[in-house]
Design a protein around this motif. Sequence first.
Motif, mmCIF file in Angstrom:
data_model
loop_
_atom_site.group_PDB
_atom_site.id
_atom_site.type_symbol
_atom_site.label_atom_id
_atom_site.label_comp_id
_atom_site.label_asym_id
_atom_site.label_seq_id
_atom_site.Cartn_x
_atom_site.Cartn_y
_atom_site.Cartn_z
ATOM 1 N N CYS A 1 0.881 -1.030 -0.147
ATOM 2 C CA CYS A 1 -0.144 0.049 0.072
ATOM 3 C C CYS A 1 0.847 1.172 -0.084
ATOM 4 N N HIS B 1 -4.374 10.965 4.298
ATOM 5 C CA HIS B 1 -5.122 9.851 4.337
ATOM 6 C C HIS B 1 -5.499 9.093 5.640
ATOM 7 N N ASP C 1 -10.107 4.417 6.131
ATOM 8 C CA ASP C 1 -10.346 4.148 4.847
ATOM 9 C C ASP C 1 -9.515 3.008 4.307
ATOM 10 N N GLN D 1 -11.379 -0.436 3.565
ATOM 11 C CA GLN D 1 -11.981 -0.643 2.285
ATOM 12 C C GLN D 1 -10.931 -0.974 1.091
ATOM 13 N N LEU D 2 -9.717 -0.363 1.046
ATOM 14 C CA LEU D 2 -8.761 -0.703 0.027
ATOM 15 C C LEU D 2 -8.417 -2.293 0.262
ATOM 16 N N ILE E 1 -5.886 -1.133 -6.318
ATOM 17 C CA ILE E 1 -7.215 -0.353 -5.793
ATOM 18 C C ILE E 1 -6.669 1.087 -5.463
ATOM 19 N N ILE E 2 -7.445 1.982 -5.741
ATOM 20 C CA ILE E 2 -7.131 3.296 -5.540
ATOM 21 C C ILE E 2 -8.302 3.818 -4.766
ATOM 22 N N GLY E 3 -7.866 4.557 -3.591
ATOM 23 C CA GLY E 3 -8.598 5.347 -2.674
ATOM 24 C C GLY E 3 -9.064 6.740 -3.345
ATOM 25 N N ARG F 1 -3.230 3.905 -2.199
ATOM 26 C CA ARG F 1 -3.451 2.683 -2.870
ATOM 27 C C ARG F 1 -3.051 1.528 -2.385
ATOM 28 N N ALA F 2 -3.451 0.454 -2.990
ATOM 29 C CA ALA F 2 -3.255 -0.790 -2.685
ATOM 30 C C ALA F 2 -2.889 -1.777 -3.852
ATOM 31 N N GLU G 1 -11.683 1.758 -8.038
ATOM 32 C CA GLU G 1 -11.699 2.888 -7.254
ATOM 33 C C GLU G 1 -12.600 2.760 -6.160
#
Length: 254
Positions: free
Chosen positions: A90, A98, A102, A105-106, A118-120, A163-164, A202
């Motif tokens: 990440c 950040h 949250d 969720q990622l 995976i984009i926050g 991001r992840a 996203e």
Amino acid sequence: MLSKILVVIPTFNERLALPVTLAGLFEQQPDVDVLIVDDSSPDGTGKWADEQAASDPRINVLHRTEKSGLGKAYIAGFEWALKRDYEIICEFDADGSHRSLDLGQLLDAAAEGRGDLIIGSRWVPGGEIVDWPKSRFFLSRGANVYVNAVMGLGVKDATAGFRAYNRAVLEALDLSDVQSQGYCFQIDMTYRTVEAGFRVVEVPIVFVERELGESKMSGSIITEAFTKVAGWGLTRRRNQLRRLLTRSTPSIAT
């Protein structure tokens, strides 16, 4: 045994913000590991991180001898992670913008296989920005509209730094070829991920303007992003046209 999840946090003069960020991160995600990539911060960020790492096995510190930008810091972190068999890597800011809340969720989206990156995102339904001046709001929104218009990536928040990555993405990309910084680094990595055929998903997050420390945004970072995006857009459109022409040209039997 090492955790399967690593959170990479680049730092330069984040001595005030980093303790708060790490406390929130471990409160929400106590099982993740953290790699602090410090660019020889003169304010003692690296020294403080070393002290924490000595007593907490979840914390790791990578010292770099010069301040050479966000992009190279993340690349160094990615390479460190790949050598240690982490499965999800990440990106996370040290400054509190950040939210640790949250991150779950990622990680859920990555663990469920919904995407490879995976984009926050601030710019999908449910995404939100708190306490940003109008200049920053329009800069970020305009940058992403520009990226989509020129490159057609289909990503609402290509400049996002929350991001992840599935390790398969980072293994497939030539990280040594990535030279971009700041906004441009995030766009570059998104572009490479899409071009390599990986899925980008996203999820909405709340982005909070930093309260401690100073922003690293500069005019040179914005200029780099503008010019490089134009070049990448031309290359991407040309490749799309070439693939279209290849598919539409009938083969000649011999």
